[in-house]
Scaffold this motif. Structure first.
Motif, PDB file in Angstrom:
ATOM      1  N   TRP A   1      29.632 -16.648 -10.885  1.00 24.88           N
ATOM      2  CA  TRP A   1      30.427 -15.691 -11.666  1.00 24.88           C
ATOM      3  C   TRP A   1      31.369 -14.923 -10.745  1.00 24.88           C
ATOM      4  O   TRP A   1      32.581 -14.826 -11.008  1.00 24.88           O
ATOM      5  N   ALA A   2      30.838 -14.396  -9.635  1.00 24.71           N
ATOM      6  CA  ALA A   2      31.656 -13.620  -8.709  1.00 24.71           C
ATOM      7  C   ALA A   2      32.742 -14.488  -8.074  1.00 24.71           C
ATOM      8  O   ALA A   2      33.906 -14.080  -7.958  1.00 24.71           O
ATOM      9  N   SER A   3      32.380 -15.676  -7.678  1.00 25.20           N
ATOM     10  CA  SER A   3      33.329 -16.566  -7.004  1.00 25.20           C
ATOM     11  C   SER A   3      34.500 -16.945  -7.912  1.00 25.20           C
ATOM     12  O   SER A   3      35.668 -16.890  -7.510  1.00 25.20           O
ATOM     13  N   ILE A   4      34.192 -17.321  -9.155  1.00 22.67           N
ATOM     14  CA  ILE A   4      35.251 -17.704 -10.093  1.00 22.67           C
ATOM     15  C   ILE A   4      36.161 -16.513 -10.379  1.00 22.67           C
ATOM     16  O   ILE A   4      37.391 -16.628 -10.384  1.00 22.67           O
ATOM     17  N   HIS A   5      35.552 -15.347 -10.615  1.00 23.13           N
ATOM     18  CA  HIS A   5      36.337 -14.141 -10.905  1.00 23.13           C
ATOM     19  C   HIS A   5      37.296 -13.818  -9.769  1.00 23.13           C
ATOM     20  O   HIS A   5      38.488 -13.563  -9.994  1.00 23.13           O
ATOM     21  N   ASN A   6      36.803 -13.808  -8.536  1.00 24.42           N
ATOM     22  CA  ASN A   6      37.640 -13.426  -7.402  1.00 24.42           C
ATOM     23  C   ASN A   6      38.785 -14.410  -7.183  1.00 24.42           C
ATOM     24  O   ASN A   6      39.884 -14.015  -6.789  1.00 24.42           O
ATOM     25  N   GLU A   7      38.545 -15.684  -7.443  1.00 23.96           N
ATOM     26  CA  GLU A   7      39.624 -16.673  -7.348  1.00 23.96           C
ATOM     27  C   GLU A   7      40.632 -16.508  -8.479  1.00 23.96           C
ATOM     28  O   GLU A   7      41.841 -16.538  -8.275  1.00 23.96           O
ATOM     29  N   ALA A   8      40.122 -16.323  -9.693  1.00 24.25           N
ATOM     30  CA  ALA A   8      40.993 -16.265 -10.866  1.00 24.25           C
ATOM     31  C   ALA A   8      41.911 -15.049 -10.844  1.00 24.25           C
ATOM     32  O   ALA A   8      43.056 -15.116 -11.307  1.00 24.25           O
TER      33      ALA A   8
ATOM     34  N   ALA B   1      42.827 -13.214  -8.083  1.00 31.29           N
ATOM     35  CA  ALA B   1      43.528 -12.962  -6.821  1.00 31.29           C
ATOM     36  C   ALA B   1      45.013 -12.736  -7.108  1.00 31.29           C
ATOM     37  O   ALA B   1      45.615 -13.435  -7.909  1.00 31.29           O
ATOM     38  N   GLY B   2      45.580 -11.736  -6.466  1.00 27.03           N
ATOM     39  CA  GLY B   2      46.996 -11.440  -6.665  1.00 27.03           C
ATOM     40  C   GLY B   2      47.257 -10.309  -7.635  1.00 27.03           C
ATOM     41  O   GLY B   2      48.377  -9.785  -7.694  1.00 27.03           O
ATOM     42  N   GLN B   3      46.248  -9.903  -8.400  1.00 26.70           N
ATOM     43  CA  GLN B   3      46.405  -8.766  -9.314  1.00 26.70           C
ATOM     44  C   GLN B   3      46.027  -7.484  -8.597  1.00 26.70           C
ATOM     45  O   GLN B   3      44.946  -7.368  -8.037  1.00 26.70           O
ATOM     46  N   ASP B   4      46.924  -6.518  -8.629  1.00 23.50           N
ATOM     47  CA  ASP B   4      46.796  -5.319  -7.811  1.00 23.50           C
ATOM     48  C   ASP B   4      45.515  -4.545  -8.085  1.00 23.50           C
ATOM     49  O   ASP B   4      44.903  -3.993  -7.174  1.00 23.50           O
ATOM     50  N   ASP B   5      45.086  -4.489  -9.363  1.00 24.71           N
ATOM     51  CA  ASP B   5      43.914  -3.678  -9.683  1.00 24.71           C
ATOM     52  C   ASP B   5      42.684  -4.517 -10.004  1.00 24.71           C
ATOM     53  O   ASP B   5      41.718  -4.003 -10.566  1.00 24.71           O
TER      54      ASP B   5
ATOM     55  N   ASN C   1      32.892 -31.788 -14.633  1.00 19.60           N
ATOM     56  CA  ASN C   1      32.388 -32.728 -13.620  1.00 19.60           C
ATOM     57  C   ASN C   1      31.386 -32.066 -12.683  1.00 19.60           C
ATOM     58  O   ASN C   1      31.503 -32.141 -11.458  1.00 19.60           O
ATOM     59  N   ARG C   2      30.449 -31.333 -13.294  1.00 20.36           N
ATOM     60  CA  ARG C   2      29.318 -30.729 -12.592  1.00 20.36           C
ATOM     61  C   ARG C   2      29.703 -29.525 -11.741  1.00 20.36           C
ATOM     62  O   ARG C   2      28.882 -29.002 -10.994  1.00 20.36           O
ATOM     63  N   GLU C   3      30.951 -29.040 -11.857  1.00 18.27           N
ATOM     64  CA  GLU C   3      31.375 -27.849 -11.108  1.00 18.27           C
ATOM     65  C   GLU C   3      31.710 -26.729 -12.090  1.00 18.27           C
ATOM     66  O   GLU C   3      32.430 -26.936 -13.072  1.00 18.27           O
ATOM     67  N   ARG C   4      31.188 -25.531 -11.829  1.00 21.07           N
ATOM     68  CA  ARG C   4      31.523 -24.373 -12.640  1.00 21.07           C
ATOM     69  C   ARG C   4      32.915 -23.873 -12.239  1.00 21.07           C
ATOM     70  O   ARG C   4      33.119 -23.431 -11.109  1.00 21.07           O
ATOM     71  N   VAL C   5      33.842 -23.965 -13.171  1.00 22.98           N
ATOM     72  CA  VAL C   5      35.238 -23.656 -12.845  1.00 22.98           C
ATOM     73  C   VAL C   5      35.804 -22.512 -13.690  1.00 22.98           C
ATOM     74  O   VAL C   5      36.943 -22.101 -13.489  1.00 22.98           O
ATOM     75  N   GLY C   6      35.030 -21.998 -14.647  1.00 23.52           N
ATOM     76  CA  GLY C   6      35.500 -20.896 -15.475  1.00 23.52           C
ATOM     77  C   GLY C   6      34.322 -20.100 -15.999  1.00 23.52           C
ATOM     78  O   GLY C   6      33.183 -20.578 -15.999  1.00 23.52           O
ATOM     79  N   TYR C   7      34.588 -18.868 -16.416  1.00 22.95           N
ATOM     80  CA  TYR C   7      33.509 -18.052 -16.982  1.00 22.95           C
ATOM     81  C   TYR C   7      34.041 -17.197 -18.120  1.00 22.95           C
ATOM     82  O   TYR C   7      35.248 -16.918 -18.225  1.00 22.95           O
ATOM     83  N   LEU C   8      33.145 -16.766 -18.974  1.00 24.46           N
ATOM     84  CA  LEU C   8      33.398 -15.832 -20.056  1.00 24.46           C
ATOM     85  C   LEU C   8      32.401 -14.698 -19.929  1.00 24.46           C
ATOM     86  O   LEU C   8      31.215 -14.930 -19.666  1.00 24.46           O
TER      87      LEU C   8
ATOM     88  N   SER D   1      36.269 -10.314 -20.152  1.00 22.22           N
ATOM     89  CA  SER D   1      37.149 -11.084 -19.280  1.00 22.22           C
ATOM     90  C   SER D   1      36.833 -12.570 -19.381  1.00 22.22           C
ATOM     91  O   SER D   1      35.708 -12.973 -19.698  1.00 22.22           O
ATOM     92  N   ILE D   2      37.864 -13.348 -19.111  1.00 20.00           N
ATOM     93  CA  ILE D   2      37.753 -14.801 -18.989  1.00 20.00           C
ATOM     94  C   ILE D   2      38.491 -15.175 -17.715  1.00 20.00           C
ATOM     95  O   ILE D   2      39.616 -14.738 -17.483  1.00 20.00           O
ATOM     96  N   GLY D   3      37.849 -15.946 -16.872  1.00 16.33           N
ATOM     97  CA  GLY D   3      38.482 -16.361 -15.626  1.00 16.33           C
ATOM     98  C   GLY D   3      38.322 -17.856 -15.396  1.00 16.33           C
ATOM     99  O   GLY D   3      37.272 -18.422 -15.690  1.00 16.33           O
ATOM    100  N   VAL D   4      39.372 -18.473 -14.866  1.00 17.64           N
ATOM    101  CA  VAL D   4      39.362 -19.905 -14.563  1.00 17.64           C
ATOM    102  C   VAL D   4      39.926 -20.099 -13.162  1.00 17.64           C
ATOM    103  O   VAL D   4      40.949 -19.487 -12.813  1.00 17.64           O
ATOM    104  N   ARG D   5      39.264 -20.899 -12.374  1.00 16.05           N
ATOM    105  CA  ARG D   5      39.781 -21.174 -11.025  1.00 16.05           C
ATOM    106  C   ARG D   5      41.216 -21.695 -11.127  1.00 16.05           C
ATOM    107  O   ARG D   5      41.523 -22.517 -12.017  1.00 16.05           O
ATOM    108  N   PRO D   6      42.099 -21.249 -10.237  1.00 15.59           N
ATOM    109  CA  PRO D   6      43.531 -21.578 -10.360  1.00 15.59           C
ATOM    110  C   PRO D   6      43.828 -23.062 -10.535  1.00 15.59           C
ATOM    111  O   PRO D   6      44.672 -23.438 -11.352  1.00 15.59           O
ATOM    112  N   LYS D   7      43.136 -23.933  -9.824  1.00  8.36           N
ATOM    113  CA  LYS D   7      43.479 -25.357  -9.907  1.00  8.36           C
ATOM    114  C   LYS D   7      43.078 -25.980 -11.242  1.00  8.36           C
ATOM    115  O   LYS D   7      43.474 -27.108 -11.541  1.00  8.36           O
ATOM    116  N   HIS D   8      42.304 -25.249 -12.047  1.00 10.05           N
ATOM    117  CA  HIS D   8      41.883 -25.759 -13.351  1.00 10.05           C
ATOM    118  C   HIS D   8      42.565 -25.036 -14.510  1.00 10.05           C
ATOM    119  O   HIS D   8      42.264 -25.316 -15.667  1.00 10.05           O
TER     120      HIS D   8
END
Length: 329
Positions: free
Chosen positions: A200-207, A209-213, A241-248, A261-268
């Motif tokens: 959850w933390a990893s996906i959020h921080n990637e999704a 990234a770049g937002q000031d707040d 494909n067995r990788e967690r790439v987004g969260y709700l 919040s909903i977050g998705v890794r940038p490449k997905h």
């Protein structure tokens, strides 16, 4: 609708009642204040529907904030008879981009406004700004709904300026059936497994990234300091494909459901995962018997706005996020 004279009479009556209640003193927040603050928030909300963030689950969530220190981040305004007529809260979350910022919320009962209580709460809670040389990106922010004239006047007087706007959107449930998801290899998975908080933390921080707040999530904090009303069912993962790439992440409130919040890794991103996660939220809330769902989206986030409009969400309000830079910026 009340006339101006009637409204003025009500305000005068309220001020008189406030004066008769005696002086108001500020004190630190105590853990046993939770239920009283929630009750005060609900009472104020009934009198001022334009005031944001006053639903009971929101304040239970706030009082469990892992980043907040009750000694310095909360203040309560109380009459001699013990009535809570205002409260304030701040938190200094770590930013995804590094450094931190300070978010401040001040709530005052309508009958006690323009008495200086709001200013006293703000000053007691806001504290000193961070040294810009140590954290040049530091800023303070507060939130005002567009319909709250009183809140906007207060924030402007306190030196906050308009930063950006988010739209409050809602959809009735169940509403029109949603289209089937069509994402190859996609599985919507429950919040399970030893790595759930880390993912959850990893996906959020990637999704975000770049937002000031954007708040940087830490897996240990998420797990150790989760709110008392946190339910694992409130988090879903999008797995491809067995990788967690987004969260709700959603909450259930007295008014229905709210998608935090909903977050998705940038490449997905751009593959329909946001739509699939939104559908998962709606399906869950319908099963729970809720009749509406809400969310908040940046006014400038055109892809997200198109998605939610296609899913029958409608704008019901606007929320302004006001900024006060550190001195010297």
């Amino acid at each position: 609708m009340a006339t101006g004279k009637k409204k003025a009479g009500r305000r005068a009556g309220g001020k008189k009642a406030a004066a008769e209640a005696g002086p108001v003193h500020l004190r630190r927040y105590l853990p046993e204040d939770v239920n009283r603050i929630v009750a005060a928030a609900e009472a104020i909300r009934a009198l001022d529907p334009g005031a944001p963030h006053l639903d009971a689950p929101r304040w239970r969530y706030v009082c469990a904030d892992p980043y907040a220190d009750s000694e310095s981040h909360f203040r309560v305004a109380e009459t001699a008879s013990g009535q809570i007529v205002g409260f304030s809260y701040r938190f200094d979350p770590p930013r995804v981009e590094g450094g931190s910022y300070r978010a401040v919320y001040v709530v005052v009962h309508p009958e006690y406004r323009r008495t200086g209580i709001g200013t006293r709460l703000l000053e007691a809670t806001l504290g000193e700004p961070v040294d810009p040389s140590r954290d040049p990106g530091w800023f303070a922010t507060t939130t005002v709904d567009e319909s709250s004239e009183a809140g906007r006047r207060f924030a402007t007087k306190a030196g906050f300026k308009k930063g950006y706007t988010r739209l409050v959107m809602e959809r009735e449930l169940p509403g029109r059936p949603l289209p089937d998801q069509d994402v190859p290899g996609l599985k919507i998975e429950r919040f399970v497994g030893a790595s759930a908080f880390h993912d959850w933390a990893s996906i959020h921080n990637e999704a975000y990234a770049g937002q000031d707040d954007a708040i940087r999530h830490d897996a240990d904090d998420l797990e150790e300091h989760r709110p008392v009303d946190f339910r694992p069912e409130h988090v879903r993962f999008a797995k491809v494909n067995r990788e967690r790439v987004g969260y709700l992440f959603l909450r259930e409130t007295a008014d229905g459901g709210h998608i935090e919040s909903i977050g998705v890794r940038p490449k997905h991103q751009g593959r329909g995962l946001g739509r699939a996660l939104t559908r998962a939220a709606i399906d869950y809330l319908v099963d729970r018997g809720h009749t509406r769902v809400s969310l908040i989206v940046d006014q400038g986030n055109k892809p997200a706005l198109r998605l939610y409009t296609r899913l029958d969400f409608e704008e019901v309000g606007r929320r302004h996020y006001l900024i006060r830079p550190a001195k010297g910026r």
